[in-house]
Design a protein around this motif. Sequence first.
Motif, mmCIF file in Angstrom:
data_model
loop_
_atom_site.group_PDB
_atom_site.id
_atom_site.type_symbol
_atom_site.label_atom_id
_atom_site.label_comp_id
_atom_site.label_asym_id
_atom_site.label_seq_id
_atom_site.Cartn_x
_atom_site.Cartn_y
_atom_site.Cartn_z
ATOM 1 N N VAL A 1 8.340 1.778 0.111
ATOM 2 C CA VAL A 1 7.482 1.732 1.529
ATOM 3 C C VAL A 1 8.000 2.734 2.378
ATOM 4 O O VAL A 1 6.936 3.478 3.185
ATOM 5 N N ILE A 2 9.103 3.195 2.423
ATOM 6 C CA ILE A 2 9.361 4.534 3.332
ATOM 7 C C ILE A 2 8.699 5.607 2.837
ATOM 8 O O ILE A 2 8.202 6.415 3.571
ATOM 9 N N SER A 3 8.800 5.859 1.591
ATOM 10 C CA SER A 3 7.876 7.130 1.052
ATOM 11 C C SER A 3 6.462 6.995 1.512
ATOM 12 O O SER A 3 5.876 8.127 1.889
ATOM 13 N N VAL A 4 5.859 5.832 1.630
ATOM 14 C CA VAL A 4 4.516 5.680 2.145
ATOM 15 C C VAL A 4 4.404 5.945 3.453
ATOM 16 O O VAL A 4 3.531 6.889 4.085
ATOM 17 N N LEU A 5 5.275 5.251 4.271
ATOM 18 C CA LEU A 5 5.186 5.493 5.718
ATOM 19 C C LEU A 5 5.446 6.880 6.260
ATOM 20 O O LEU A 5 5.059 7.542 7.199
ATOM 21 N N ASN A 6 6.334 7.438 5.378
ATOM 22 C CA ASN A 6 6.545 8.926 5.645
ATOM 23 C C ASN A 6 5.322 9.969 5.877
ATOM 24 O O ASN A 6 5.345 11.020 6.476
ATOM 25 N N ASP A 7 4.428 9.459 5.350
ATOM 26 C CA ASP A 7 2.976 10.282 5.308
ATOM 27 C C ASP A 7 2.350 10.024 6.423
ATOM 28 O O ASP A 7 1.209 10.610 6.648
ATOM 29 N N TYR A 8 2.661 9.141 7.363
ATOM 30 C CA TYR A 8 1.819 9.108 8.497
ATOM 31 C C TYR A 8 2.738 9.330 9.871
ATOM 32 O O TYR A 8 3.941 9.247 9.889
ATOM 33 N N PRO A 9 1.998 9.604 10.953
ATOM 34 C CA PRO A 9 2.462 9.961 12.094
ATOM 35 C C PRO A 9 3.195 8.827 13.132
ATOM 36 O O PRO A 9 2.756 8.589 14.176
ATOM 37 N N LEU A 10 3.912 7.915 12.431
ATOM 38 C CA LEU A 10 4.398 6.733 13.137
ATOM 39 C C LEU A 10 5.532 7.278 14.216
ATOM 40 O O LEU A 10 6.191 8.350 14.123
ATOM 41 N N SER A 11 5.454 6.430 15.493
ATOM 42 C CA SER A 11 6.378 6.679 16.482
ATOM 43 C C SER A 11 7.832 6.560 15.966
ATOM 44 O O SER A 11 8.619 7.099 16.521
ATOM 45 N N GLU A 12 8.174 5.319 15.187
ATOM 46 C CA GLU A 12 9.348 4.909 14.789
ATOM 47 C C GLU A 12 9.020 3.778 13.738
ATOM 48 O O GLU A 12 7.950 3.070 13.677
ATOM 49 N N ILE A 13 10.133 3.276 13.047
ATOM 50 C CA ILE A 13 9.959 2.139 12.290
ATOM 51 C C ILE A 13 11.173 1.411 12.568
ATOM 52 O O ILE A 13 12.484 1.906 12.976
ATOM 53 N N ILE A 14 11.150 -0.029 12.666
ATOM 54 C CA ILE A 14 12.022 -0.900 12.960
ATOM 55 C C ILE A 14 12.425 -1.788 11.792
ATOM 56 O O ILE A 14 11.495 -2.574 11.152
ATOM 57 N N VAL A 15 13.657 -1.630 11.400
ATOM 58 C CA VAL A 15 14.069 -2.347 10.002
ATOM 59 C C VAL A 15 15.012 -3.547 10.231
ATOM 60 O O VAL A 15 15.906 -3.323 11.023
ATOM 61 N N HIS A 16 14.520 -4.581 9.866
ATOM 62 C CA HIS A 16 15.370 -5.852 9.598
ATOM 63 C C HIS A 16 15.760 -5.893 8.396
ATOM 64 O O HIS A 16 14.860 -6.367 7.258
ATOM 65 N N ALA A 17 17.136 -5.658 7.742
ATOM 66 C CA ALA A 17 17.324 -5.208 6.408
ATOM 67 C C ALA A 17 17.838 -6.519 5.806
ATOM 68 O O ALA A 17 18.735 -6.704 5.107
ATOM 69 N N ARG A 18 16.887 -7.609 5.676
ATOM 70 C CA ARG A 18 17.034 -8.697 4.724
ATOM 71 C C ARG A 18 15.711 -8.562 4.113
ATOM 72 O O ARG A 18 14.636 -8.171 4.543
ATOM 73 N N VAL A 19 15.753 -9.222 3.032
ATOM 74 C CA VAL A 19 14.565 -9.550 2.093
ATOM 75 C C VAL A 19 13.821 -10.668 2.737
ATOM 76 O O VAL A 19 14.433 -11.652 3.281
ATOM 77 N N ALA A 20 12.464 -11.084 2.501
ATOM 78 C CA ALA A 20 11.791 -11.895 3.187
ATOM 79 C C ALA A 20 12.237 -13.557 2.567
ATOM 80 O O ALA A 20 12.385 -14.337 3.257
ATOM 81 N N LYS A 21 12.633 -13.585 1.357
ATOM 82 C CA LYS A 21 13.102 -14.861 0.947
ATOM 83 C C LYS A 21 14.387 -15.325 1.582
ATOM 84 O O LYS A 21 14.640 -16.605 1.477
ATOM 85 N N GLN A 22 15.013 -14.496 2.233
ATOM 86 C CA GLN A 22 16.163 -14.901 3.000
ATOM 87 C C GLN A 22 15.889 -15.667 4.161
ATOM 88 O O GLN A 22 16.523 -16.537 4.906
ATOM 89 N N LEU A 23 14.691 -15.372 4.767
ATOM 90 C CA LEU A 23 14.080 -15.703 6.123
ATOM 91 C C LEU A 23 15.317 -15.129 7.005
ATOM 92 O O LEU A 23 15.330 -13.889 7.130
ATOM 93 N N TYR A 24 16.211 -15.795 7.465
ATOM 94 C CA TYR A 24 17.160 -15.502 8.646
ATOM 95 C C TYR A 24 18.615 -15.906 8.199
ATOM 96 O O TYR A 24 19.623 -15.815 9.048
ATOM 97 N N LYS A 25 18.805 -16.082 6.902
ATOM 98 C CA LYS A 25 20.002 -16.573 6.283
ATOM 99 C C LYS A 25 20.639 -15.440 5.558
ATOM 100 O O LYS A 25 19.799 -14.474 5.525
ATOM 101 N N GLY A 26 22.065 -15.657 5.295
ATOM 102 C CA GLY A 26 22.635 -14.602 4.549
ATOM 103 C C GLY A 26 22.806 -13.446 5.458
ATOM 104 O O GLY A 26 22.956 -13.592 6.547
ATOM 105 N N THR A 27 23.327 -12.515 4.733
ATOM 106 C CA THR A 27 23.649 -11.333 5.500
ATOM 107 C C THR A 27 22.755 -10.292 5.516
ATOM 108 O O THR A 27 21.841 -10.014 4.510
#
Length: 315
Positions: free
Chosen positions: A145-171
């Motif tokens: 995903v980061i590789s694709v995003l690097n091809d565009y002039p985004l102002s920033e990326i905001i990363v919540h480093a859980r996977v979706a299946k965790q929802l807000y559980k786990g670490t």
Amino acid sequence: MIYLAPIQGFTDYIYRKVYAGIFSSVDAYFIPYVTVQNEQIVRKYEREILPGNNLYGRAVPQILVRDAQETELLSSILKNYGYAEVNLNIGCPYPMVTNRGRGSALLQNPESLKPILDTFFEQFKLKLSVKLRAGLNDPGEIEQVISVLNDYPLSEIIVHARVAKQLYKGTINEAAFQVALERSEHPVVYNGDIFSVNDFQRRSEQFSAVSDWMLGRGVLMNVFLPAEIKGWRFTDAEKRFTLQHFHAGIVEAYLQAADNPGNALNKLKQFWIYFSQHFDDHARIFKKIKKSKSITDVQREAMLAFRDATLKQTC
């Protein structure tokens, strides 16, 4: 800088407006996502993006889309409202969203992002940031995903480093966030599980390259957290007074906006899910609020809490 995260049902335009009128420690307010149904914006989201409801500084509307057509529709509306920047949500983890091909579902197929991003940058002279998760099911998805995003002039990326299946559980997956830091050609904003000044200090030492931070549930549970992170300190008396003032503003605003007192009461009960966390005896206090039959009941229980309950100590 400190951003307030977009949390559906909690950081609505009323919460943001009242909060910004009392606290000056948040640098940007991200508006919970707006989305499309039957080729038009979902009606219940319209009030969130009205310019008159977002007059408190930097307000960034977020779009939740599955294709270029939805991107064009929502971006056009936001441009016409006068917004200068937009945030693209590819991180929402809930099945009702991902099953429709939106949010984190896009992380499994990074190529599907290209028509969305192409459409935005070809048709709109607006800033675009992206909020994402580490992946839908696999944290390794973030690399492609980061590789694709690097091809565009985004102002920033905001990363919540859980996977979706965790929802807000786990670490938080620290390795996945580190991948984002190392691979992204855009500034990276940290998001996730900052509930105290100690949490912030630990993460800022761990990820020293990060200068911008997005806080969500931590602010709902401690409205003073952004200010405390910036070095401000409050006495117990100051906190009690400010909490009471903030709550009074929320009550008044929900009463004005609601179709009837019952809807306002339901919104206040939802508000207290997190707001009760300001007190040591939060479970008992929230139980009282939850059982309230009227706004007057809520105000009475709130007054007792502000007067008598022990405030939770923060650090």
